[in-house]
Design a protein around this motif. Structure first.
Motif, PDB file in Angstrom:
ATOM      1  N   ASN A 195      13.467   5.814   9.635  1.00  0.00           N
ATOM      2  CA  ASN A 195      13.163   4.387   9.550  1.00  0.00           C
ATOM      3  C   ASN A 195      14.377   3.602  10.020  1.00  0.00           C
ATOM      4  O   ASN A 195      15.487   3.822   9.549  1.00  0.00           O
ATOM      5  N   SER A 196      14.153   2.694  10.957  1.00  0.00           N
ATOM      6  CA  SER A 196      15.256   1.928  11.536  1.00  0.00           C
ATOM      7  C   SER A 196      15.286   0.485  11.042  1.00  0.00           C
ATOM      8  O   SER A 196      16.087  -0.305  11.524  1.00  0.00           O
ATOM      9  N   SER A 242       7.140  11.257   2.655  1.00  0.00           N
ATOM     10  CA  SER A 242       7.486  10.193   3.602  1.00  0.00           C
ATOM     11  C   SER A 242       7.599   8.840   2.931  1.00  0.00           C
ATOM     12  O   SER A 242       7.542   7.813   3.592  1.00  0.00           O
ATOM     13  N   THR A 243       7.744   8.828   1.624  1.00  0.00           N
ATOM     14  CA  THR A 243       7.817   7.564   0.886  1.00  0.00           C
ATOM     15  C   THR A 243       9.118   7.474   0.107  1.00  0.00           C
ATOM     16  O   THR A 243       9.528   8.423  -0.558  1.00  0.00           O
ATOM     17  N   GLN A 281       7.800   4.493   9.168  1.00  0.00           N
ATOM     18  CA  GLN A 281       8.416   3.333   9.804  1.00  0.00           C
ATOM     19  C   GLN A 281       7.953   2.018   9.186  1.00  0.00           C
ATOM     20  O   GLN A 281       8.454   0.957   9.530  1.00  0.00           O
ATOM     21  N   GLU A 282       7.000   2.082   8.258  1.00  0.00           N
ATOM     22  CA  GLU A 282       6.525   0.868   7.602  1.00  0.00           C
ATOM     23  C   GLU A 282       7.447   0.504   6.438  1.00  0.00           C
ATOM     24  O   GLU A 282       7.791   1.350   5.629  1.00  0.00           O
ATOM     25  N   THR A 283       7.842  -0.759   6.377  1.00  0.00           N
ATOM     26  CA  THR A 283       8.803  -1.203   5.376  1.00  0.00           C
ATOM     27  C   THR A 283       8.319  -2.487   4.725  1.00  0.00           C
ATOM     28  O   THR A 283       7.887  -3.409   5.422  1.00  0.00           O
ATOM     29  N   THR A 284       8.383  -2.558   3.411  1.00  0.00           N
ATOM     30  CA  THR A 284       7.988  -3.761   2.686  1.00  0.00           C
ATOM     31  C   THR A 284       9.059  -4.120   1.667  1.00  0.00           C
ATOM     32  O   THR A 284       9.542  -3.264   0.931  1.00  0.00           O
ATOM     33  N   ALA A 324       0.845  -1.194   0.000  1.00  0.00           N
ATOM     34  CA  ALA A 324       0.000   0.000   0.000  1.00  0.00           C
ATOM     35  C   ALA A 324       0.873   1.233   0.000  1.00  0.00           C
ATOM     36  O   ALA A 324       1.842   1.310   0.728  1.00  0.00           O
ATOM     37  N   ALA A 325       0.509   2.226  -0.817  1.00  0.00           N
ATOM     38  CA  ALA A 325       1.283   3.466  -0.909  1.00  0.00           C
ATOM     39  C   ALA A 325       0.413   4.637  -0.536  1.00  0.00           C
ATOM     40  O   ALA A 325      -0.788   4.549  -0.589  1.00  0.00           O
ATOM     41  N   SER A 326       1.034   5.740  -0.193  1.00  0.00           N
ATOM     42  CA  SER A 326       0.262   6.922   0.181  1.00  0.00           C
ATOM     43  C   SER A 326       0.589   8.141  -0.650  1.00  0.00           C
ATOM     44  O   SER A 326       0.077   9.211  -0.391  1.00  0.00           O
TER      45      SER A 326
END
Length: 298
Positions: free
Chosen positions: A223-224, A238-239, A255-258, A15-17
């Motif tokens: 992002n860690s 933020s993407t 912080q979401e990572t795929t 999912a993207a924003s």
């Protein structure tokens, strides 16, 4: 010279924003500003990577890919068979966006060229402990700037006024101004590599993850999860898309990572990635496979 490969779905969708948006400063070297896009227009958009084309294996040690829109050309730095050796086997190749070769030996005689950016019609290239300034019209090296204390210069980016470049071994981000003066603006950044700029801020990938630096070079960890990253593309506020050299490409939304791509099983690296905004195309130097691969982001 290229081998066309049937389009194959690379891996999972995510999912993207925000809509695909390339930074106005970064390793692309673009000087025009990119406008922000309303994220609500693309809410719930799914992203995936599908292989569009791949070159043959003549681009030894392919390390960094840079697309420059004004001349519609991909620059590819090669010759990193021994990335610390001053052996003169480094070169810059030119390719068209469809993967065909314009000039494989556009500039030769470098050592281990890595990061690239274009500012004021000059191509800046890191090369172990120096930065080369190449005239993109004449393909001549106009200047070679030594960097005091440098050990392993890596990625390079621009904001249109200064050039930023990382030293992965010393943990330093340097800034080079138009007068040719080099200043260390960030120190203690362990494993620093990928750099990009966006809306006046500098972004980096290092051992701690993805960071943003403001105008005073104060860092904020965004992002860690993607630690030890290599190439960085900024899509929006933020993407991001980030690569790890070992063979992984990630989509990052805060912080979401795929994970979008994993080529470790093929022993195919994912080095300093580039991006063609108009085609939503991620350019992936495979390093040990000596290729450049292009994946469509859709």
């Amino acid at each position: 010279m290229r081998n066309l490969i049937s389009k194959t779905l690379a891996t999972v969708a995510v999912a993207a924003s925000s809509l695909f948006l390339l930074s106005s400063c970064g390793n692309s070297g673009q000087s025009n500003s990119a406008e922000s896009t309303d994220s609500t227009a693309t809410e719930n958009l799914e992203l995936s990577l599908s292989l569009e084309w791949k070159t043959d294996s003549t681009f030894t040690g392919s390390e960094s890919a840079l697309y420059y829109a004004p001349n519609n050309i991909i620059y590819l730095s090669c010759g990193n068979t021994d990335p610390s050796a001053k052996d003169g086997d480094g070169f810059i190749a030119l390719l068209h966006p469809d993967g065909t070769v314009k000039n494989k030996d556009w500039v030769t005689g470098l050592d281990a060229p890595r990061g690239m950016a274009i500012m004021n019609d000059k191509l800046y290239v890191t090369d172990i402990d120096v930065v080369h300034v190449i005239n993109i019209e004449s393909a001549e090296i106009e200047q070679t700037i030594p960097v005091e204390g440098a050990v392993f210069l890596n990625d390079l980016a621009t904001n249109g006024e200064s050039i930023f470049f990382s030293d992965s071994r010393t943990g330093v981000i340097h800034a080079l101004n138009e007068a040719g003066e080099v200043t260390a603006v960030v120190t203690g950044a362990e494993g620093i590599n990928g750099l990009e700029c966006y809306n006046g801020d500098l972004y980096s990938l290092d051992a701690e993850g993805l960071k943003r630096y403001d105008s005073d070079y104060t860092s904020m960890l965004i992002n860690s999860e993607v630690t030890g990253g290599d190439g960085l593309v900024i899509l929006g506020d933020s993407t991001f898309i980030a690569s790890r050299w070992e063979g992984e490409i990630y989509y990052i939304n805060g912080q979401e990572t795929t994970l979008l791509l994993d080529t470790k099983g093929e022993e195919s690296k994912t080095a300093d990635i580039g991006f063609i905004e108009e085609m939503n195309m991620v350019l992936v130097p495979t390093f040990t496979k000596n290729e450049l691969a292009a994946y469509r982001l859709e």
